[in-house]
Design an enzyme around this catalytic site. Structure first.
Site, PDB file in Angstrom:
ATOM      1  N   LYS A  13       1.093  -1.194  -0.141  1.00  0.00           N
ATOM      2  CA  LYS A  13      -0.032   0.094   0.350  1.00  0.00           C
ATOM      3  C   LYS A  13       0.910   1.368  -0.112  1.00  0.00           C
ATOM      4  CE  LYS A  13      -1.611  -1.776   4.153  1.00  0.00           C
ATOM      5  NZ  LYS A  13      -1.389  -2.829   4.248  1.00  0.00           N
ATOM      6  N   ARG A  87     -10.438   0.398   8.251  1.00  0.00           N
ATOM      7  CA  ARG A  87      -9.322  -1.450   8.362  1.00  0.00           C
ATOM      8  C   ARG A  87     -11.259  -1.871   9.690  1.00  0.00           C
ATOM      9  NH1 ARG A  87      -4.290   0.220   8.199  1.00  0.00           N
ATOM     10  NH2 ARG A  87      -2.702  -1.963   8.888  1.00  0.00           N
ATOM     11  N   ARG A 126      11.503  -5.849   5.727  1.00  0.00           N
ATOM     12  CA  ARG A 126      11.636  -3.543   4.931  1.00  0.00           C
ATOM     13  C   ARG A 126      12.247  -3.248   5.560  1.00  0.00           C
ATOM     14  NH1 ARG A 126       6.059  -1.914   5.565  1.00  0.00           N
ATOM     15  NH2 ARG A 126       5.940  -2.669   7.497  1.00  0.00           N
ATOM     16  N   ARG A 160      11.184  -1.684  11.530  1.00  0.00           N
ATOM     17  CA  ARG A 160       9.738  -1.057  12.343  1.00  0.00           C
ATOM     18  C   ARG A 160      10.374  -2.096  12.965  1.00  0.00           C
ATOM     19  NH1 ARG A 160       5.259   0.381   7.786  1.00  0.00           N
ATOM     20  NH2 ARG A 160       4.183  -0.581   9.512  1.00  0.00           N
ATOM     21  N   ARG A 171      -0.587  -9.340  13.194  1.00  0.00           N
ATOM     22  CA  ARG A 171      -0.887  -8.145  12.595  1.00  0.00           C
ATOM     23  C   ARG A 171      -1.857  -9.267  10.681  1.00  0.00           C
ATOM     24  NH1 ARG A 171       4.306  -5.361  10.344  1.00  0.00           N
ATOM     25  NH2 ARG A 171       3.037  -4.680   9.401  1.00  0.00           N
TER      26      ARG A 171
HETATM   27  P1  AP5 Z   1       4.674  -1.771   1.361  1.00  0.00           P
HETATM   28  O1  AP5 Z   1       4.656  -0.820   0.541  1.00  0.00           O
HETATM   29  O2  AP5 Z   1       5.292  -0.494   2.851  1.00  0.00           O
HETATM   30  O3  AP5 Z   1       3.553  -2.374   2.271  1.00  0.00           O
HETATM   31  P2  AP5 Z   1       2.601  -1.362   3.111  1.00  0.00           P
HETATM   32  O4  AP5 Z   1       0.754  -2.733   2.527  1.00  0.00           O
HETATM   33  O5  AP5 Z   1       2.301  -0.502   3.486  1.00  0.00           O
HETATM   34  O6  AP5 Z   1       2.386  -2.324   4.330  1.00  0.00           O
HETATM   35  P3  AP5 Z   1       2.520  -1.635   6.110  1.00  0.00           P
HETATM   36  O7  AP5 Z   1       3.114  -2.529   6.886  1.00  0.00           O
HETATM   37  O8  AP5 Z   1       2.636  -0.205   6.043  1.00  0.00           O
HETATM   38  O9  AP5 Z   1       0.865  -1.960   6.733  1.00  0.00           O
HETATM   39  P4  AP5 Z   1       0.359  -2.213   7.399  1.00  0.00           P
HETATM   40  O10 AP5 Z   1      -0.815  -2.483   7.119  1.00  0.00           O
HETATM   41  O11 AP5 Z   1       0.185  -3.445   8.408  1.00  0.00           O
HETATM   42  O12 AP5 Z   1       0.757  -0.737   8.067  1.00  0.00           O
HETATM   43  P5  AP5 Z   1       0.569   0.801   8.687  1.00  0.00           P
HETATM   44  O13 AP5 Z   1       1.274   1.435   8.463  1.00  0.00           O
HETATM   45  O14 AP5 Z   1      -0.861   0.690   8.083  1.00  0.00           O
HETATM   46  O15 AP5 Z   1       5.519  -2.875   1.285  1.00  0.00           O
HETATM   47  C1  AP5 Z   1       6.405  -3.515   1.866  1.00  0.00           C
HETATM   48  C2  AP5 Z   1       7.643  -4.640   1.763  1.00  0.00           C
HETATM   49  O16 AP5 Z   1       7.268  -4.913   0.148  1.00  0.00           O
HETATM   50  C3  AP5 Z   1       8.346  -3.148   1.431  1.00  0.00           C
HETATM   51  O17 AP5 Z   1       9.258  -3.581   2.452  1.00  0.00           O
HETATM   52  C4  AP5 Z   1       8.988  -3.379   0.283  1.00  0.00           C
HETATM   53  O18 AP5 Z   1       9.727  -2.487  -0.708  1.00  0.00           O
HETATM   54  C5  AP5 Z   1       8.040  -4.477  -0.382  1.00  0.00           C
HETATM   55  N1  AP5 Z   1       7.361  -4.606  -1.739  1.00  0.00           N
HETATM   56  C6  AP5 Z   1       6.290  -3.843  -1.877  1.00  0.00           C
HETATM   57  N2  AP5 Z   1       5.532  -4.190  -3.215  1.00  0.00           N
HETATM   58  C7  AP5 Z   1       6.745  -5.168  -3.734  1.00  0.00           C
HETATM   59  C8  AP5 Z   1       6.707  -5.588  -4.530  1.00  0.00           C
HETATM   60  N3  AP5 Z   1       5.360  -6.036  -5.650  1.00  0.00           N
HETATM   61  N4  AP5 Z   1       7.636  -6.659  -4.545  1.00  0.00           N
HETATM   62  C9  AP5 Z   1       8.464  -6.611  -3.903  1.00  0.00           C
HETATM   63  N5  AP5 Z   1       8.240  -7.228  -2.829  1.00  0.00           N
HETATM   64  C10 AP5 Z   1       6.753  -5.292  -2.761  1.00  0.00           C
HETATM   65  O19 AP5 Z   1      -0.102   0.240   9.817  1.00  0.00           O
HETATM   66  C11 AP5 Z   1       0.588   0.069  11.427  1.00  0.00           C
HETATM   67  C12 AP5 Z   1      -0.190   0.394  12.661  1.00  0.00           C
HETATM   68  O20 AP5 Z   1      -0.983   1.734  12.636  1.00  0.00           O
HETATM   69  C13 AP5 Z   1      -1.553  -0.856  12.328  1.00  0.00           C
HETATM   70  O21 AP5 Z   1      -1.148  -1.964  12.496  1.00  0.00           O
HETATM   71  C14 AP5 Z   1      -2.390  -0.128  13.213  1.00  0.00           C
HETATM   72  O22 AP5 Z   1      -1.792  -0.878  14.477  1.00  0.00           O
HETATM   73  C15 AP5 Z   1      -1.855   0.716  13.031  1.00  0.00           C
HETATM   74  N6  AP5 Z   1      -3.169   1.668  11.987  1.00  0.00           N
HETATM   75  C16 AP5 Z   1      -2.969   2.116  11.221  1.00  0.00           C
HETATM   76  N7  AP5 Z   1      -3.822   2.414  10.885  1.00  0.00           N
HETATM   77  C17 AP5 Z   1      -4.528   1.933  11.474  1.00  0.00           C
HETATM   78  C18 AP5 Z   1      -6.487   1.598  11.839  1.00  0.00           C
HETATM   79  N8  AP5 Z   1      -7.070   2.533  10.065  1.00  0.00           N
HETATM   80  N9  AP5 Z   1      -7.053   1.486  12.930  1.00  0.00           N
HETATM   81  C19 AP5 Z   1      -6.320   1.331  13.717  1.00  0.00           C
HETATM   82  N10 AP5 Z   1      -5.194   0.973  13.886  1.00  0.00           N
HETATM   83  C20 AP5 Z   1      -4.344   1.348  12.537  1.00  0.00           C
END
Ligand code: AP5
Length: 214
Positions: A13, A87, A126, A160, A171
């Site tokens: 994402k 979410r 990552r 992270r 997660r």
């Molecule tokens: P990346 O692009 O970083 O993936 P992502 O989907 O953004 O993963 P996140 O871990 O950031 O998502 P998340 O939903 O767990 O965390 P968030 O920050 O939203 O890619 C991941 C890796 O893969 C990277 O190394 C990248 O280089 C690699 N990659 C990407 N595409 C690739 C490809 N095509 N091929 C190969 N490699 C690839 O949330 C964090 C925390 O915040 C949550 O756990 C929760 O505690 C809180 N939170 C956030 N939003 C909410 C909400 N709405 N409600 C409640 N709590 C929330």
């Protein structure tokens, strides 16, 4: 056109949002980034949510919705990508109310699909630049010289806390129970578009872009 970008942790994402911002100048609203910024700056919100994020659990809906509502005040008519919100069903219902209030109808929910085995590899490998937030992967996308951020020259490239094996497990479970049901929710609204999130990042982006012009 506005996008709700959702999918399991590690689906790409953040990576795909960066393309959309660069290419289409959309406003990126990432609740994960906002919580991490609050933690970094040690604000009251940051202190409240730090343990929750580190463990890979969800921040309560009321806190998250309030934060997004505030961000919506600053949209200024720009198209947006909501990354990681909603979410839960309760968040999706709150968002519906917000969109209605603002008269925003043009919204596609883009769901990135990636198998669990790949997600674990992506998350555990990552690395993130502490200065600018640019994302790397130890094998798939290391910084060009292996240690300095290609984007800003920062030298603190870290893992992270929620990318530990234990937190990744939490997660993925939280995702299955709370977020996956949103597929059906968006499908009923006629706004669900599934995109294969595997393959090169550029290929995935082209799949998303194709959807946006449909
Ligand atoms: P990346 O692009 O970083 O993936 P992502 O989907 O953004 O993963 P996140 O871990 O950031 O998502 P998340 O939903 O767990 O965390 P968030 O920050 O939203 O890619 C991941 C890796 O893969 C990277 O190394 C990248 O280089 C690699 N990659 C990407 N595409 C690739 C490809 N095509 N091929 C190969 N490699 C690839 O949330 C964090 C925390 O915040 C949550 O756990 C929760 O505690 C809180 N939170 C956030 N939003 C909410 C909400 N709405 N409600 C409640 N709590 C929330």
């Amino acid at each position: 056109m506005n996008i709700l970008l959702f999918g399991p942790p590690g689906a790409g994402k953040g990576t795909q949002s960066a393309f959309l911002v660069e290419d289409l100048k959309m406003k990126h609203i990432s609740t994960g980034d906002m919580f991490r910024a609050a933690i970094k700056n040690q604000t009251p919100l940051g202190l409240e949510v730090k343990n929750i994020l580190d463990q890979g659990k969800l921040v309560p809906d009321d806190v998250t919705v309030r934060m997004v509502e505030e961000e919506f005040q600053n949209l200024g008519g720009k198209s947006f990508i909501l990354d990681g919100f909603p979410r839960t069903i309760a968040q999706a219902e709150a968002l519906d109310g917000l969109l209605q209030k603002k008269g925003i109808k043009d919204v596609k929910a883009v769901f990135l699909t990636v198998p669990d085995s790949l997600l674990i590899d992506r998350l555990s490998g990552r690395r993130v630049c502490r200065a600018c937030g640019a994302t790397y992967h130890v094998q798939a996308k290391p910084p060009k010289d292996g240690k300095t951020c290609d984007n800003c020259g920062g030298t603190d490239i870290y893992q992270r806390p929620d990318d530990s094996r234990e937190a990744i497990g939490t997660r993925l479970k939280v995702y299955e129970e709370n977020t996956k049901p949103l597929r059906e929710y968006f499908q009923k609204q006629g706004r669900l578009f599934e995109v294969d999130g595997t393959g090169e990042v550029g290929e995935v982006y082209q799949r998303i872009k194709k959807l946006l012009v449909q």
